[in-house]
Structure formats: C-alpha cells, structure tokens
Design a protein around this motif. Sequence first.
Motif, PDB file in Angstrom:
ATOM      1  N   ASP A 160      39.457  10.729 -27.351  1.00  0.00           N
ATOM      2  CA  ASP A 160      39.415  10.365 -28.772  1.00  0.00           C
ATOM      3  C   ASP A 160      37.962  10.065 -29.165  1.00  0.00           C
ATOM      4  O   ASP A 160      37.263   9.350 -28.429  1.00  0.00           O
ATOM      5  CB  ASP A 160      40.303   9.127 -28.978  1.00  0.00           C
ATOM      6  CG  ASP A 160      40.529   8.819 -30.447  1.00  0.00           C
ATOM      7  OD1 ASP A 160      39.534   8.585 -31.164  1.00  0.00           O
ATOM      8  OD2 ASP A 160      41.698   8.812 -30.866  1.00  0.00           O
ATOM      9  N   PRO A 161      37.486  10.583 -30.305  1.00  0.00           N
ATOM     10  CA  PRO A 161      36.090  10.322 -30.706  1.00  0.00           C
ATOM     11  C   PRO A 161      35.762   8.824 -30.770  1.00  0.00           C
ATOM     12  O   PRO A 161      34.644   8.428 -30.474  1.00  0.00           O
ATOM     13  CB  PRO A 161      35.994  10.957 -32.096  1.00  0.00           C
ATOM     14  CG  PRO A 161      37.079  11.970 -32.134  1.00  0.00           C
ATOM     15  CD  PRO A 161      38.177  11.485 -31.236  1.00  0.00           C
ATOM     16  N   ARG A 162      36.735   7.982 -31.106  1.00  0.00           N
ATOM     17  CA  ARG A 162      36.504   6.527 -31.132  1.00  0.00           C
ATOM     18  C   ARG A 162      36.246   5.996 -29.713  1.00  0.00           C
ATOM     19  O   ARG A 162      35.499   5.037 -29.519  1.00  0.00           O
ATOM     20  CB  ARG A 162      37.727   5.809 -31.739  1.00  0.00           C
ATOM     21  CG  ARG A 162      37.936   6.158 -33.209  1.00  0.00           C
ATOM     22  CD  ARG A 162      39.302   5.709 -33.695  1.00  0.00           C
ATOM     23  NE  ARG A 162      40.374   6.570 -33.197  1.00  0.00           N
ATOM     24  CZ  ARG A 162      41.657   6.433 -33.505  1.00  0.00           C
ATOM     25  NH1 ARG A 162      42.056   5.445 -34.304  1.00  0.00           N
ATOM     26  NH2 ARG A 162      42.578   7.262 -33.021  1.00  0.00           N
ATOM     27  N   ALA A 196      43.492   7.081 -17.339  1.00  0.00           N
ATOM     28  CA  ALA A 196      42.874   7.096 -18.672  1.00  0.00           C
ATOM     29  C   ALA A 196      43.000   8.449 -19.365  1.00  0.00           C
ATOM     30  O   ALA A 196      43.185   8.510 -20.587  1.00  0.00           O
ATOM     31  CB  ALA A 196      41.395   6.712 -18.558  1.00  0.00           C
ATOM     32  N   HIS A 197      42.923   9.542 -18.581  1.00  0.00           N
ATOM     33  CA  HIS A 197      42.843  10.849 -19.263  1.00  0.00           C
ATOM     34  C   HIS A 197      44.168  11.327 -19.837  1.00  0.00           C
ATOM     35  O   HIS A 197      44.218  12.364 -20.498  1.00  0.00           O
ATOM     36  CB  HIS A 197      42.189  11.910 -18.354  1.00  0.00           C
ATOM     37  CG  HIS A 197      43.051  12.464 -17.262  1.00  0.00           C
ATOM     38  ND1 HIS A 197      43.707  13.660 -17.394  1.00  0.00           N
ATOM     39  CD2 HIS A 197      43.333  12.023 -16.023  1.00  0.00           C
ATOM     40  CE1 HIS A 197      44.346  13.934 -16.260  1.00  0.00           C
ATOM     41  NE2 HIS A 197      44.138  12.946 -15.413  1.00  0.00           N
ATOM     42  N   LYS A 198      45.237  10.565 -19.629  1.00  0.00           N
ATOM     43  CA  LYS A 198      46.512  10.923 -20.265  1.00  0.00           C
ATOM     44  C   LYS A 198      46.690  10.173 -21.580  1.00  0.00           C
ATOM     45  O   LYS A 198      47.638  10.418 -22.304  1.00  0.00           O
ATOM     46  CB  LYS A 198      47.681  10.598 -19.336  1.00  0.00           C
ATOM     47  CG  LYS A 198      47.560  11.152 -17.929  1.00  0.00           C
ATOM     48  CD  LYS A 198      47.786  12.644 -17.850  1.00  0.00           C
ATOM     49  CE  LYS A 198      47.673  13.085 -16.384  1.00  0.00           C
ATOM     50  NZ  LYS A 198      48.060  14.453 -16.161  1.00  0.00           N
ATOM     51  N   VAL A 199      45.794   9.227 -21.853  1.00  0.00           N
ATOM     52  CA  VAL A 199      45.914   8.436 -23.093  1.00  0.00           C
ATOM     53  C   VAL A 199      44.651   8.563 -23.956  1.00  0.00           C
ATOM     54  O   VAL A 199      44.224   7.605 -24.579  1.00  0.00           O
ATOM     55  CB  VAL A 199      46.236   6.946 -22.820  1.00  0.00           C
ATOM     56  CG1 VAL A 199      47.657   6.766 -22.360  1.00  0.00           C
ATOM     57  CG2 VAL A 199      45.268   6.320 -21.821  1.00  0.00           C
ATOM     58  N   TYR A 200      44.048   9.769 -23.935  1.00  0.00           N
ATOM     59  CA  TYR A 200      42.879  10.051 -24.786  1.00  0.00           C
ATOM     60  C   TYR A 200      41.639   9.274 -24.349  1.00  0.00           C
ATOM     61  O   TYR A 200      40.770   8.966 -25.151  1.00  0.00           O
ATOM     62  CB  TYR A 200      43.215   9.814 -26.271  1.00  0.00           C
ATOM     63  CG  TYR A 200      44.541  10.454 -26.641  1.00  0.00           C
ATOM     64  CD1 TYR A 200      44.618  11.829 -26.867  1.00  0.00           C
ATOM     65  CD2 TYR A 200      45.714   9.709 -26.685  1.00  0.00           C
ATOM     66  CE1 TYR A 200      45.829  12.431 -27.143  1.00  0.00           C
ATOM     67  CE2 TYR A 200      46.938  10.310 -26.958  1.00  0.00           C
ATOM     68  CZ  TYR A 200      46.979  11.667 -27.195  1.00  0.00           C
ATOM     69  OH  TYR A 200      48.182  12.265 -27.448  1.00  0.00           O
ATOM     70  N   GLY A 201      41.603   8.974 -23.041  1.00  0.00           N
ATOM     71  CA  GLY A 201      40.423   8.382 -22.423  1.00  0.00           C
ATOM     72  C   GLY A 201      39.784   9.403 -21.487  1.00  0.00           C
ATOM     73  O   GLY A 201      40.252  10.542 -21.392  1.00  0.00           O
ATOM     74  N   PRO A 202      38.723   8.999 -20.782  1.00  0.00           N
ATOM     75  CA  PRO A 202      38.010   9.955 -19.917  1.00  0.00           C
ATOM     76  C   PRO A 202      38.732  10.237 -18.593  1.00  0.00           C
ATOM     77  O   PRO A 202      39.541   9.427 -18.146  1.00  0.00           O
ATOM     78  CB  PRO A 202      36.685   9.240 -19.654  1.00  0.00           C
ATOM     79  CG  PRO A 202      37.005   7.786 -19.781  1.00  0.00           C
ATOM     80  CD  PRO A 202      38.090   7.673 -20.815  1.00  0.00           C
ATOM     81  N   LYS A 203      38.392  11.349 -17.980  1.00  0.00           N
ATOM     82  CA  LYS A 203      38.937  11.684 -16.661  1.00  0.00           C
ATOM     83  C   LYS A 203      38.225  10.879 -15.576  1.00  0.00           C
ATOM     84  O   LYS A 203      37.079  10.473 -15.755  1.00  0.00           O
ATOM     85  CB  LYS A 203      38.776  13.184 -16.398  1.00  0.00           C
ATOM     86  CG  LYS A 203      39.670  14.013 -17.290  1.00  0.00           C
ATOM     87  CD  LYS A 203      39.319  15.484 -17.243  1.00  0.00           C
ATOM     88  CE  LYS A 203      40.136  16.286 -18.230  1.00  0.00           C
ATOM     89  NZ  LYS A 203      39.898  15.877 -19.648  1.00  0.00           N
ATOM     90  N   GLY A 204      38.905  10.668 -14.460  1.00  0.00           N
ATOM     91  CA  GLY A 204      38.273   9.982 -13.335  1.00  0.00           C
ATOM     92  C   GLY A 204      38.318   8.470 -13.423  1.00  0.00           C
ATOM     93  O   GLY A 204      37.579   7.788 -12.711  1.00  0.00           O
ATOM     94  N   VAL A 236      35.132   1.307 -19.907  1.00  0.00           N
ATOM     95  CA  VAL A 236      35.044   0.914 -21.327  1.00  0.00           C
ATOM     96  C   VAL A 236      35.874   1.892 -22.168  1.00  0.00           C
ATOM     97  O   VAL A 236      36.630   1.490 -23.071  1.00  0.00           O
ATOM     98  CB  VAL A 236      33.566   0.878 -21.788  1.00  0.00           C
ATOM     99  CG1 VAL A 236      33.463   0.793 -23.306  1.00  0.00           C
ATOM    100  CG2 VAL A 236      32.840  -0.290 -21.127  1.00  0.00           C
ATOM    101  N   GLY A 237      35.766   3.173 -21.850  1.00  0.00           N
ATOM    102  CA  GLY A 237      36.543   4.186 -22.574  1.00  0.00           C
ATOM    103  C   GLY A 237      38.035   4.004 -22.360  1.00  0.00           C
ATOM    104  O   GLY A 237      38.840   4.139 -23.292  1.00  0.00           O
ATOM    105  N   PHE A 238      38.412   3.685 -21.138  1.00  0.00           N
ATOM    106  CA  PHE A 238      39.829   3.467 -20.819  1.00  0.00           C
ATOM    107  C   PHE A 238      40.363   2.287 -21.646  1.00  0.00           C
ATOM    108  O   PHE A 238      41.452   2.351 -22.227  1.00  0.00           O
ATOM    109  CB  PHE A 238      39.947   3.189 -19.315  1.00  0.00           C
ATOM    110  CG  PHE A 238      41.355   3.157 -18.774  1.00  0.00           C
ATOM    111  CD1 PHE A 238      42.436   3.644 -19.494  1.00  0.00           C
ATOM    112  CD2 PHE A 238      41.594   2.653 -17.492  1.00  0.00           C
ATOM    113  CE1 PHE A 238      43.718   3.622 -18.973  1.00  0.00           C
ATOM    114  CE2 PHE A 238      42.868   2.623 -16.962  1.00  0.00           C
ATOM    115  CZ  PHE A 238      43.935   3.103 -17.700  1.00  0.00           C
ATOM    116  N   GLY A 239      39.559   1.218 -21.721  1.00  0.00           N
ATOM    117  CA  GLY A 239      39.973   0.044 -22.500  1.00  0.00           C
ATOM    118  C   GLY A 239      40.172   0.408 -23.968  1.00  0.00           C
ATOM    119  O   GLY A 239      41.208   0.080 -24.570  1.00  0.00           O
ATOM    120  N   ALA A 240      39.192   1.122 -24.538  1.00  0.00           N
ATOM    121  CA  ALA A 240      39.293   1.513 -25.949  1.00  0.00           C
ATOM    122  C   ALA A 240      40.511   2.407 -26.168  1.00  0.00           C
ATOM    123  O   ALA A 240      41.253   2.263 -27.156  1.00  0.00           O
ATOM    124  CB  ALA A 240      38.011   2.222 -26.388  1.00  0.00           C
ATOM    125  N   ALA A 241      40.738   3.332 -25.211  1.00  0.00           N
ATOM    126  CA  ALA A 241      41.877   4.256 -25.331  1.00  0.00           C
ATOM    127  C   ALA A 241      43.192   3.475 -25.328  1.00  0.00           C
ATOM    128  O   ALA A 241      44.110   3.785 -26.106  1.00  0.00           O
ATOM    129  CB  ALA A 241      41.851   5.265 -24.185  1.00  0.00           C
TER     130      ALA A 241
END
Length: 402
Positions: A10-12, A198-206, A245-250
């Motif tokens: 997600d861009p956010r 994370a990558h299943k909920v619009y967050g980054p892979k890994g 951080v991306g996972f948290g935001a996602a």
Amino acid sequence: MDYHATTPVDPRVVEAMMPYFTERFGNAASRSHVFGWEAAEAVEQARDEVAQLIGAAAAEIVFTSGATESNNLAIKGAVAGGARKRRPHVVTCATEHKSVLEVCRRLERHGVADLTVLPVDGTGRLVAEQVGEALRGDTVLVTIMLANNEIGVLQPLAEIGAITRQHGCLLHTDATQAAGRFPVDVDGLGVDLLSLSAHKVYGPKGVGALYVRRRRPRIDLLPLQDGGDQERGVRAGTINVPGVVGFGAACRIAGEELQQEPARLSRLRDRLENGILSGLAGVTVNGHQAHRLPNNSNLSFGGVEGESLLISLPEIALSSGSACSSTTSSPSHVLKAMGLDNDAAIASLRFGLGRWTSVEQVDFAIEKVVAAVTKLRRNSPSWAAMRSVRRGHERLETKELA
Ligand code: PMP
C-alpha cells in the motif's frame, strides 16, 4: 486475481517505511545513541500495531522473516522447547500450507516427533471433535490453519481451542491468509501461537511475526536462531526496521478497513462466481460456501485439460494453487485431500481478490474465463462426447414426459 500469493505494498505503507532506509537508518539494538533509539521506538510502535490486529499484547509479538519462519519457529520451537517427552506427538491437518506440513513431516522423519495428519471432509473442513479424538497423553502441539490459502476455507479454531485448552496442549494457527480479511482475536480463538506475514496484508515481503502467548500458559520456545538477544532471545538477528515499520502500518490500515472491506470483497467474489457459473455449465465451487474467506473462489472446470487452462488465460494473473507449490506441476494436495481426483484438481483455478480489485477487472476475468473454457471444451473430444450423451438423455426425458 492472485492476491493469495501476494499483495502490492500500500502506498501509505511505503511512505511510512521510507525514512527508515535513509535518515532514520539506526539499528534498533543500538542503545547508546539517538539513531538506535529512533529505530527501537518505531519497532515498538509497529509491534503494538501488529498486536492490535489480533487482540494480543505487544510483548507477545516476535518479528520474523515471514510466515514460513513463524510456522517453523512455532512448531519446531514448541516441540523442542516445551516438550519433556522423548518423542512428543503433534497433530495437524492434510490441507495445511507446506510451511506447516513439511515441518511436521520432517520432525516425524527425523524421529523427533510422532505425527497425526487429520483428514478433511468434502468441503475442506475439519470437525473439531476429530482433533479431540486424535489427542494423546504425549500430544504437545496441535497446528491447524485459520484460513486456507487455496480454497479459503475457515477451520473451526475456537472449537478446537476449547478442546486443546482442556487437554493442556498448545494450539498454533497459521493465520497468514486470515489476518486483515476478517476480525481475528487470539483469546477468542484460544490459540497460543499464531503466524502472520506482512506481504499478504499490503506490507513488504520478507517480514512476518509469531504471536507467542505470555500468560496462561507462558510458552517456552526453543529458538531456531541463536546470537544476539533481539526479540527477547527468541529470534536473534538485527531487526529489519523498515520492513517491520511497514508491517505495523499495514496492520493498522487493515484493522481500520475491516469495517467495509470484507463486505466489498465478498460482493465482488460473488459477482465473479455467479458470472462464471451462469456463463458455463460443469463448474464446481471447491470448499465450504459459507465458512470461507470473503476474497476467495476456487473453481474446477469439467471437460478441460488442466494444463491448458492457465496457459489459455495469459491476460489474467491466476494460479491453480499455492505459489509455494507452483514450481511443481503436481495437483493441489488441498483439493486432493477434499476428494477431488487428479484431473479435476489440475483443472482448477484459484481466484483471490484484494484491495485494488475493481468491478471492471472482475467482469474482464469472467469474460476471459468463460471464453477460454468454452474454446478448450470445443476442442476436447471427451467433453464433446459427454455433452452429446447428455443431450441424448435430455431428448429421451422430454419424449417420456410428452
Ligand atoms: N502460510 C500460508 C497459509 C500462506 O499462504 C503462505 C504464503 N503463501 C505462507 C504460510 C508463507 O508465508 P511467507 O511467504 O511469508 O513465508
């Protein structure tokens, strides 16, 4: 149409991550300067955001590299860490993701654990009582997924949780496809360990996480990695700060969108399914119709060569099963466990809708799938023969009625 394999970031989420690559690049384990403090603060905020999505406490979240690692840590860690038995017993299910099934099978092969793999019914569901019947005095862990990644079927986790709680063994669930798709609550489900990616909920892979219950019971996991004391010593290694951080935001965004998104997705899914079913005969919907993810549809197409099906749909991102198994052309173990034969299992498509799927895309997919299957059937001698036999029967029946 393949959001079960992965989702776009997600861009956010990208925006939240960016500063942690550059000006806030610190190591979250650096305790002696502001770069470290900033990174640690961001990681702790993300831990809280991930925890909130599943009704957990922040201290119960261990960051990992993804759900595969979380599943390995949960299963190997619980079997080796908590077990005081020589050869502890583990219970799982035939439709689990490979990152659960193969872990369990390896433990069995290496003589570390005894294993029971429970079957599912024709709808892909387990009956909770089956779990109760499989439990033994030396059972240390039951691992059953919350939502299946191929057929979207939801397992009766809360009922299973009540049984494992009473028996006194641990319950792990792979919630990779479930979290962010519908409300998930670790206490309501009665789970002790829960895997996320994370990558299943619009967050980054890994990036992923393992929820590890801290009270009643407190779980003693043997780490897969030793080294520094990151993640309270359960998972050594420098934390991927931007990823976390991306996972948290996602997770925060997914939680905020839980009010409307599941209903929007199930409307789109129903439109897709109805469109294909009304355009084609001989299509079977795989998996339980009610107990399934709002964004999933898994369909088998009679009278087509499975291998030709995907090849004939080059404009649509689709798969016939898990991306983790798609390097092998063998039929889906999930569909086979539900009783489908090899031909039907191969002639199946998994549709997974998501945040950016539009009505136009769904209508495009309907049109292309109906056209491709119709064309393949026209060229399939067995389907043509079956159709003419059926037409013959119809004519006979009409005559008899007359
Ligand atoms: N479990 C399930 C149910 C999945 O769908 C996936 C991803 N295909 C995984 C585990 C593995 O997740 P990751 O890619 O984060 O290792």
